[in-house]
Every structure is written in C-alpha cells, then in structure tokens.
Design an enzyme around this catalytic site. Sequence first.
Site, PDB file in Angstrom:
ATOM      1  CD  GLN A  32      -2.735  -1.044   2.580  1.00  0.00           C
ATOM      2  OE1 GLN A  32      -2.196  -1.128   3.678  1.00  0.00           O
ATOM      3  NE2 GLN A  32      -4.037  -0.892   2.439  1.00  0.00           N
ATOM      4  CD1 TRP A 150     -10.565  -7.787   3.505  1.00  0.00           C
ATOM      5  CD2 TRP A 150      -8.981  -7.106   2.068  1.00  0.00           C
ATOM      6  NE1 TRP A 150      -9.350  -8.047   4.069  1.00  0.00           N
ATOM      7  CE2 TRP A 150      -8.362  -7.651   3.225  1.00  0.00           C
ATOM      8  CE3 TRP A 150      -8.179  -6.623   1.032  1.00  0.00           C
ATOM      9  CZ2 TRP A 150      -6.968  -7.706   3.368  1.00  0.00           C
ATOM     10  CZ3 TRP A 150      -6.798  -6.671   1.175  1.00  0.00           C
ATOM     11  CH2 TRP A 150      -6.204  -7.216   2.321  1.00  0.00           C
ATOM     12  CG  HIS A 241      -8.573  -4.712   6.004  1.00  0.00           C
ATOM     13  ND1 HIS A 241      -8.218  -4.785   7.338  1.00  0.00           N
ATOM     14  CD2 HIS A 241      -7.402  -4.839   5.310  1.00  0.00           C
ATOM     15  CE1 HIS A 241      -6.904  -4.954   7.434  1.00  0.00           C
ATOM     16  NE2 HIS A 241      -6.392  -4.987   6.222  1.00  0.00           N
TER      17      HIS A 241
END
Length: 261
Positions: A32, A150, A241
């Site tokens: 990320q 997710w 999440h």
Amino acid sequence: MPTVQINNHPIAYLEFGDPEADTIILLSGWAQDNRLFKNLSPLLAETFHVLVPDYRGHDANETVHGDFGTEELIDDIAAFIELKAPKNPMLVSTSHGCWVNIGLCERLGYERTILIDWLMQPHPGFIKQLEDGQDPERYKQGRDSFFNEWEATTDNVDVINHMKKEMAWFSGPMWMRACREILKAYTKYGSPLKRMEGLKKQPELIHIYSQPLSAEYRKFQEDYSAGHPWFRPVHIPGQTHFPTLENPTAVAKAIVEFRRG
C-alpha cells in the site's frame, strides 16, 4: 512527491498542514502507499502537521536493493522521523504496518500510539492465505482471496479501487515478501496483543476498527481492554478493512480526541 534517500532507498512522502503543529505520521500496510490516506490526510491537516512516508520498495519504481523485511522498515522510518519530525510525533498505522509502529514505539520509547484495523485474532483461513501468498505459483490466488473477502462487504468505490488497482499494482516479489513477513510476525508473537504485552513498557493506544463485524470480536477486545487499560478499542461504523477510505471522518475524530487526551 518529495523524496529523501534513506538507507540507500528513495523514501517518497507527502506533507500536509501547519509544520508548527503537532506532527502525525501515517504508516500504511504492506503493498500500500500514501493513497490509502487520501481521504484522511486533509481532515487531519486541519489540526496536525501530517507526514505520509511510503516504505522502501513502495515508490513509483518499486526500487529495491536486495531483500528486506519488517526490521528494515523500522530502520527506515526511524531515520525518516529523525530527519523530518524529531519532536516526538504521533504514529498512526494501519493493518500490518502496525508491526512497524510497535517496533518504533519500542525502539524510540513512544508512550502513545494509534492502530487502525489490525487483526488481533489470527485464524486458520488467514494463515492459509499468507502461506499461499508466499508461493510463486499461488501468490495471486492468495492475494485475490484477500481482495474477494474484502470486496464482498462493500460497494465503496475508493475501497475497491484501492484493492484492484493500487494494491494490485505491486509485483509478485513484494506480495510474497509481505506475506512472509506478516506470517513471521504472527508465528513469533502469536498475536498483536502478545507482541505488545512483551514490551518493557506498553504504550497507551487506541485500536480504531470496523471489522470483523462479529459481536464476538468486539467483545473480545472490550474484555481484553478491561484487563489491560493501556489498550482501548474504538469501533466505528463501516463494513471494510479500510476505514481510512470508507469512514475517514470517524477515524479523524478518534485520532484528534486521543491526541488531545
């Protein structure tokens, strides 16, 4: 993005808010980058000086000089703090970037910190995903199982884009490295709570989270907090999440209230 060289790697970062204000440093999880905080950073910048560094290997060219793991990320961010924010910043980390956060608290002696959506209770399915994610033949299967899990709970455009485009951009070696390091941490410590219990001095902290959605998980954290007053769970509305993308206003509110004591 401005960039500094730290430990032979370019560390790109974003900066927001008044440099004279209290500094907050936002740390993402593996695979990320700063885009995880695109909705949160402007809100925090109304109160704080905000720095958002990307980890080594997480720059636009995925620059990597040899292998690395969580300890190297701790080294890098410690050096970044010394360079850009030496006056006792507050750390805010998400997901498995929280292993980096706690390592920094231990090394630098921080007494307060903020965690966002860190899995406190690993389960067999999660461990299997991490094992698959380390296999060159199966890493996409492991990665996509996370994404599918997710995505099943949301139609939030920012969240889906972050998974399917921003996180999916990172290469196989980075994903395999991430799964290796995350599994290594759970294997060594058992859980994040056990990791924090092992510190000579536990920092006072809040854990801001939306999911898992089960009442049992919420009760587990509340019961743990009752016996460990340095740990305070803060449940906010959300289905995913990624609360920094899904519900940044609630995340910012919790951070501001905690920082002000």
